[in-house]
Design a protein around this motif. Structure first.
Motif, mmCIF file in Angstrom:
data_model
loop_
_atom_site.group_PDB
_atom_site.id
_atom_site.type_symbol
_atom_site.label_atom_id
_atom_site.label_comp_id
_atom_site.label_asym_id
_atom_site.label_seq_id
_atom_site.Cartn_x
_atom_site.Cartn_y
_atom_site.Cartn_z
ATOM 1 N N THR A 114 0.873 -1.177 0.000
ATOM 2 C CA THR A 114 0.000 0.000 0.000
ATOM 3 C C THR A 114 0.908 1.224 0.000
ATOM 4 O O THR A 114 1.427 1.620 1.041
ATOM 5 C CB THR A 114 -0.916 0.013 1.236
ATOM 6 N N TYR A 115 1.095 1.785 -1.176
ATOM 7 C CA TYR A 115 2.076 2.867 -1.326
ATOM 8 C C TYR A 115 1.363 4.208 -1.333
ATOM 9 O O TYR A 115 0.545 4.487 -2.196
ATOM 10 C CB TYR A 115 2.871 2.680 -2.618
ATOM 11 N N PHE A 116 1.687 5.053 -0.340
ATOM 12 C CA PHE A 116 1.043 6.364 -0.239
ATOM 13 C C PHE A 116 1.842 7.437 -0.976
ATOM 14 O O PHE A 116 1.315 8.144 -1.818
ATOM 15 C CB PHE A 116 0.880 6.750 1.240
ATOM 16 N N THR A 151 8.818 -2.150 -3.600
ATOM 17 C CA THR A 151 7.419 -1.908 -3.933
ATOM 18 C C THR A 151 7.202 -2.173 -5.414
ATOM 19 O O THR A 151 8.148 -2.459 -6.164
ATOM 20 C CB THR A 151 6.994 -0.475 -3.580
ATOM 21 N N THR A 152 5.955 -2.076 -5.863
ATOM 22 C CA THR A 152 5.625 -2.279 -7.272
ATOM 23 C C THR A 152 5.911 -1.019 -8.061
ATOM 24 O O THR A 152 5.448 0.070 -7.708
ATOM 25 C CB THR A 152 4.147 -2.667 -7.435
ATOM 26 N N LEU A 153 6.689 -1.174 -9.128
ATOM 27 C CA LEU A 153 7.027 -0.056 -10.014
ATOM 28 C C LEU A 153 6.487 -0.347 -11.408
ATOM 29 O O LEU A 153 5.967 -1.432 -11.677
ATOM 30 C CB LEU A 153 8.545 0.140 -10.046
ATOM 31 N N VAL A 162 8.298 -5.640 -9.283
ATOM 32 C CA VAL A 162 8.685 -5.311 -7.914
ATOM 33 C C VAL A 162 10.192 -5.137 -7.848
ATOM 34 O O VAL A 162 10.948 -5.985 -8.343
ATOM 35 C CB VAL A 162 8.247 -6.421 -6.931
ATOM 36 N N ASP A 163 10.618 -4.033 -7.254
ATOM 37 C CA ASP A 163 12.058 -3.787 -7.147
ATOM 38 C C ASP A 163 12.345 -2.993 -5.873
ATOM 39 O O ASP A 163 11.441 -2.390 -5.274
ATOM 40 C CB ASP A 163 12.568 -3.022 -8.369
ATOM 41 N N GLY A 206 14.542 7.820 -8.546
ATOM 42 C CA GLY A 206 13.195 8.332 -8.783
ATOM 43 C C GLY A 206 12.458 8.628 -7.482
ATOM 44 O O GLY A 206 11.667 9.577 -7.403
ATOM 45 N N ILE A 207 12.731 7.829 -6.469
ATOM 46 C CA ILE A 207 12.133 8.058 -5.149
ATOM 47 C C ILE A 207 12.773 9.287 -4.505
ATOM 48 O O ILE A 207 12.078 10.162 -3.972
ATOM 49 C CB ILE A 207 12.324 6.818 -4.246
#
Length: 225
Positions: A114-116, A151-153, A162-163, A206-207
């Protein structure tokens, strides 16, 4: 010719027969009533005994079930204690998905499903896996711990994969230098401290570029240390 004297009715055979019949009926009723009372009493005693037996059977079944549960718990505990410490760490901490150990290095990982936001990951997820890291160092065989968040990219074609997005590593010597209670208190709201004190960290470019500018400015070594 003399007239025959009539017998009183109570001396006549039919009256005597009626009285005898009634007498036998009364006696039969008395005996039957007494027999019925005895049968009812016997039934009540049997019913009460059955209730007692049922109650005792339930108590015994409950006792046996409790003993079986204790034996099962003891067996499970024995099996659990046989597990390697990193397997127990994984079972005891819902936050991590996996834990592996090799040559003194413990690796703990979590896939964020669950990525916010990127900033949320740096503020919340980094801290939560740090708490598991602290528990990992309690085993004396651990020389260093690496925490990995993934997380899913999406790639350029829009396909999901997922990476890893964040990694950081602490050696035992570095971790021991922390006043862990105070460090955790301040790091709860300032998780950049966790990254800065690590022996090494890496944040996916990117993050890193999408993190809140104020948070990013606190990181001493930009995206990689």
């Amino acid at each position: 010719m003399k007239e025959k004297t009539k017998k009183p009715f109570y001396k006549r055979w039919w009256f005597i027969a009626i009285c005898a019949f009634l007498a036998f009926g009364v006696i039969g009723t008395i005996f039957e009533s007494e027999e019925s009372k005895q049968e009812r009493a016997a039934e009540e005693v049997a019913a009460e005994q059955k209730r007692i037996d049922d109650r005792n059977a339930k108590k015994e079944a409950k006792k046996l079930a409790a003993e079986e549960e204790k034996r099962k718990e003891a067996a499970e505990k024995e099996e659990y204690e046989k597990l390697p410490f990193y397997e127990r760490l994984k079972k005891e901490n819902e936050y991590i998905d996996d834990a592996t150990f090799s040559d003194g290095k413990l690796t703990i990982s979590k896939e964020i499903k669950t990525y916010f936001s990127d900033t949320h990951t740096m503020k919340d997820d980094v801290y939560e896996i740090f708490e598991v890291m602290e528990k990992g160092f309690k085993d004396e065989s651990v020389n260093e711990v690496e925490a990995i968040l993934s997380t899913t990219l999406h790639n350029e074609q829009g396909k999901e994969y997922v990476d890893d997005i964040v990694k950081y590593r602490y050696s035992r010597d570095n971790f021991k230098e922390l006043d862990i209670s105070n460090f955790k208190f301040y790091s709860y709201s300032e998780t950049w401290r966790i990254m800065n004190q690590a022996d090494h960290y890496w944040i996916r470019p990117g993050i890193y570029n999408n993190i809140d500018p104020e948070y990013r400015s606190k990181l001493r070594n930009s995206a990689t240390k």
